[in-house]
Design a protein around this motif. Structure first.
Motif, PDB file in Angstrom:
ATOM      1  N   TRP A 103       0.852  -1.189   0.000  1.00 13.80           N
ATOM      2  CA  TRP A 103       0.000   0.000   0.000  1.00 13.80           C
ATOM      3  C   TRP A 103       0.884   1.234   0.000  1.00 13.80           C
ATOM      4  O   TRP A 103       2.118   1.139  -0.005  1.00 13.80           O
ATOM      5  CB  TRP A 103      -1.005  -0.026   1.156  1.00 13.80           C
ATOM      6  N   GLU A 104       0.280   2.419   0.028  1.00 16.82           N
ATOM      7  CA  GLU A 104       1.012   3.657  -0.250  1.00 16.82           C
ATOM      8  C   GLU A 104       1.989   4.057   0.855  1.00 16.82           C
ATOM      9  O   GLU A 104       2.809   4.955   0.641  1.00 16.82           O
ATOM     10  CB  GLU A 104       0.037   4.804  -0.533  1.00 16.82           C
ATOM     11  N   ARG A 105       1.948   3.432   2.025  1.00 20.30           N
ATOM     12  CA  ARG A 105       2.919   3.737   3.068  1.00 20.30           C
ATOM     13  C   ARG A 105       3.959   2.615   3.221  1.00 20.30           C
ATOM     14  O   ARG A 105       4.637   2.542   4.248  1.00 20.30           O
ATOM     15  CB  ARG A 105       2.212   4.010   4.395  1.00 20.30           C
ATOM     16  N   ALA A 131       3.641   0.186  -8.505  1.00 18.39           N
ATOM     17  CA  ALA A 131       3.162   1.517  -8.871  1.00 18.39           C
ATOM     18  C   ALA A 131       1.658   1.632  -8.651  1.00 18.39           C
ATOM     19  O   ALA A 131       1.163   2.655  -8.149  1.00 18.39           O
ATOM     20  CB  ALA A 131       3.521   1.810 -10.325  1.00 18.39           C
ATOM     21  N   GLU A 132       0.915   0.602  -9.009  1.00 18.65           N
ATOM     22  CA  GLU A 132      -0.532   0.630  -8.823  1.00 18.65           C
ATOM     23  C   GLU A 132      -0.914   0.702  -7.354  1.00 18.65           C
ATOM     24  O   GLU A 132      -1.919   1.319  -6.983  1.00 18.65           O
ATOM     25  CB  GLU A 132      -1.157  -0.613  -9.465  1.00 18.65           C
ATOM     26  N   ARG A 133      -0.091   0.115  -6.490  1.00 19.29           N
ATOM     27  CA  ARG A 133      -0.393   0.110  -5.048  1.00 19.29           C
ATOM     28  C   ARG A 133       0.154   1.356  -4.351  1.00 19.29           C
ATOM     29  O   ARG A 133      -0.084   1.561  -3.164  1.00 19.29           O
ATOM     30  CB  ARG A 133       0.188  -1.138  -4.381  1.00 19.29           C
ATOM     31  N   GLY A 134       0.905   2.188  -5.079  1.00 23.93           N
ATOM     32  CA  GLY A 134       1.451   3.404  -4.494  1.00 23.93           C
ATOM     33  C   GLY A 134       2.682   3.195  -3.639  1.00 23.93           C
ATOM     34  O   GLY A 134       3.059   4.074  -2.851  1.00 23.93           O
ATOM     35  N   ALA A 160       7.501   6.040  -7.002  1.00 28.69           N
ATOM     36  CA  ALA A 160       8.164   7.072  -6.205  1.00 28.69           C
ATOM     37  C   ALA A 160       9.495   6.505  -5.734  1.00 28.69           C
ATOM     38  O   ALA A 160       9.524   5.516  -4.998  1.00 28.69           O
ATOM     39  CB  ALA A 160       7.300   7.462  -5.021  1.00 28.69           C
ATOM     40  N   SER A 201       6.259  10.432  -0.219  1.00 26.62           N
ATOM     41  CA  SER A 201       4.866  10.000  -0.104  1.00 26.62           C
ATOM     42  C   SER A 201       4.756   8.731   0.736  1.00 26.62           C
ATOM     43  O   SER A 201       3.813   8.575   1.523  1.00 26.62           O
ATOM     44  CB  SER A 201       4.274   9.760  -1.501  1.00 26.62           C
ATOM     45  N   ALA A 202       5.712   7.822   0.594  1.00 30.40           N
ATOM     46  CA  ALA A 202       5.697   6.585   1.375  1.00 30.40           C
ATOM     47  C   ALA A 202       6.148   6.814   2.815  1.00 30.40           C
ATOM     48  O   ALA A 202       5.839   6.021   3.700  1.00 30.40           O
ATOM     49  CB  ALA A 202       6.595   5.534   0.721  1.00 30.40           C
TER      50      ALA A 202
END
Length: 444
Positions: free
Chosen positions: A260-262, A280-283, A312, A364-365
């Motif tokens: 996930w994104e974190r 990339a899709e999962r951020g 990222a 972002s992460a």
């Protein structure tokens, strides 16, 4: 302890802002935030931070580097298992990690943090290996506080035991998962209101069971924590995951909703096109660690492909057992050059691209504010001031960005601010007695 004045101005400096160098600027910092970048009103300054000014004449100002991956305790393990492949190296490092004491952990933390600051790094993402001692963690927190650096402190976590570390983690360093998460809550309370934020650090996809992944994910998401995980540094993750689960490492994590994104995926040398698309899709963010990957013979992460896929990407030095320094300027240069060499293109990853990667590429992460294009009004005042004349090997300066990338050394880092506090002045710590640190390191 934060001894930053309420307001400080870096006077008459050349600042990298809006992807260009702006000469003769005053950079005003108020309560730890950049509040103005304006034409200088000063032709000279006393440069006394206590009086609210830093003389920037003849100097160049850039954002502080964000080192997206390190292992602080390894600052006492330099040169260990040199010339050995990853798994053999890991076993050697594990023996040292088992023996760490709070006293050694504190010394290691101060040494690593100060070395990082002196190369222009203002934020560390510390990936601690699992360890049952709360006293060791307390010592790391104390060392981070004492140097003034900003940090994400990743508390090590795992729940699959294997002394070979092929399908699990060293059982001597594991403890019940619930105890680890309770301790992480305590760390969050201990660091509240400081420059340190808590995080979780997973050794690799092989160290957590599916049940453990669910528990860690729920815990982290409920608290907004970053989870750092070594991923595909070599093909070992894929081979072991395929052998035990019938799927590769990325699919194993994704099947268990552990992307996930974190999430910060570290290394990703063997991340293929499909894996890049999934992350990339999962951020998911990626930490690029070029020097460490070269030292251990792991290979070269395909960073241009990562960027094209929309990942990222941040820059990591890794621990001092595999780099073997905490020098972000060295890593900045190597990170660009190795991509050019492997792709036979001299136009890849110039200063603008690399400074964005190294100062905010994976923010972002990490739960940090976005940062790109240099210093901007509204940014946290984590700043590095460079004087090329501190190293004559960097002179003459034709283009300051090109000089930072191609010739920059730790020696040119003159002043470093974290949250508006000057923590490095004239290349030395304003907080740490460096002579005492040298004596402590020499006696180990």
């Amino acid at each position: 302890m934060n001894t930053a004045p309420a307001s400080i101005t870096i006077t008459d400096v050349t600042v990298y802002s809006g992807r260009q160098w702006l000469e003769g600027r005053d950079v005003v910092v108020t309560d730890g935030i950049v509040t103005a970048i304006e034409a200088s009103r000063f032709t000279s300054a006393l440069g006394d931070p206590k009086a609210g000014s830093v003389d920037g004449s003849g100097a160049y100002l850039i954002p502080g580097f964000v080192n997206t991956h390190t292992h602080i305790q390894q600052s006492l393990m330099r040169g260990i298992a040199e010339g050995t492949p990853l798994l053999e190296w890991l076993l050697a490092v594990a023996e040292e990690s088992v023996l760490i004491t709070p006293e050694k952990a504190y010394t290691a933390t101060v040494a690593a943090s100060l070395e990082a600051l002196r190369s222009g790094t203002t934020t560390l993402v510390e990936h601690m290996w699992p360890h049952p001692s709360s006293e060791v963690h307390d010592a790391v927190i104390r060392g981070l506080h004492d140097t003034g650096i900003r940090a994400l402190l990743g508390r090590g976590v795992g729940d699959r035991s294997d002394p070979t570390r092929k399908w699990g983690f060293d059982p001597r360093l594991l403890q019940p998962l619930g105890d680890v998460l309770d301790h992480t809550d305590q760390i969050m309370r201990d660091v509240a209101g400081s420059r340190i934020d808590a995080a979780l650090a997973v050794p690799n996809p092989r160290s957590l069971t599916p049940e453990g992944m669910a528990q860690v994910r729920e815990f982290a998401q409920a608290r907004g924590l970053t989870v750092s995980i070594h991923l595909l540094e070599t093909q070992t993750d894929n081979m072991m995951c395929t052998e035990h689960t019938g799927m590769g490492a990325v699919d194993f994590l994704d099947a268990n909703d552990f992307l996930w994104e974190r999430v910060l995926a570290v290394h990703c040398v063997e991340l293929d096109d499909r894996g890049q698309k999934v992350l990339a899709e999962r951020g998911v963010g990626v930490s690029y660690n070029p020097v460490s990957n070269m030292r251990l013979g792991s290979g070269v992460a395909p960073v241009p492909s990562f960027l094209e896929a929309g990942l990222a990407v941040g820059l990591g030095v890794d621990g001092a057992a595999s780099n073997d320094t905490q020098d972000m300027l060295e890593t900045l240069r190597t990170g660009a050059y190795v991509q050019r060499a492997t792709r036979a293109r001299a136009d890849l990853l110039g200063f603008g691209a690399m400074i964005d990667i190294a100062t905010g590429g994976a923010n972002s992460a990490l739960g940090l504010p976005p940062r790109s294009g240099g210093v901007s009004v509204g940014d946290t005042a984590d700043l590095t001031m460079i004087r090329f004349e501190r190293d004559f090997g960097c002179l003459p300066v034709r283009d300051p960005g090109a000089s930072i990338l191609t010739t920059g050394t730790r020696q040119i880092v003159d002043t470093v601010l974290v949250a508006g506090e000057v923590v490095i002045r004239d290349g030395h710590s304003t907080r740490v007695d460096e002579a005492e640190l040298i004596s402590a390191l020499s006696s180990l």
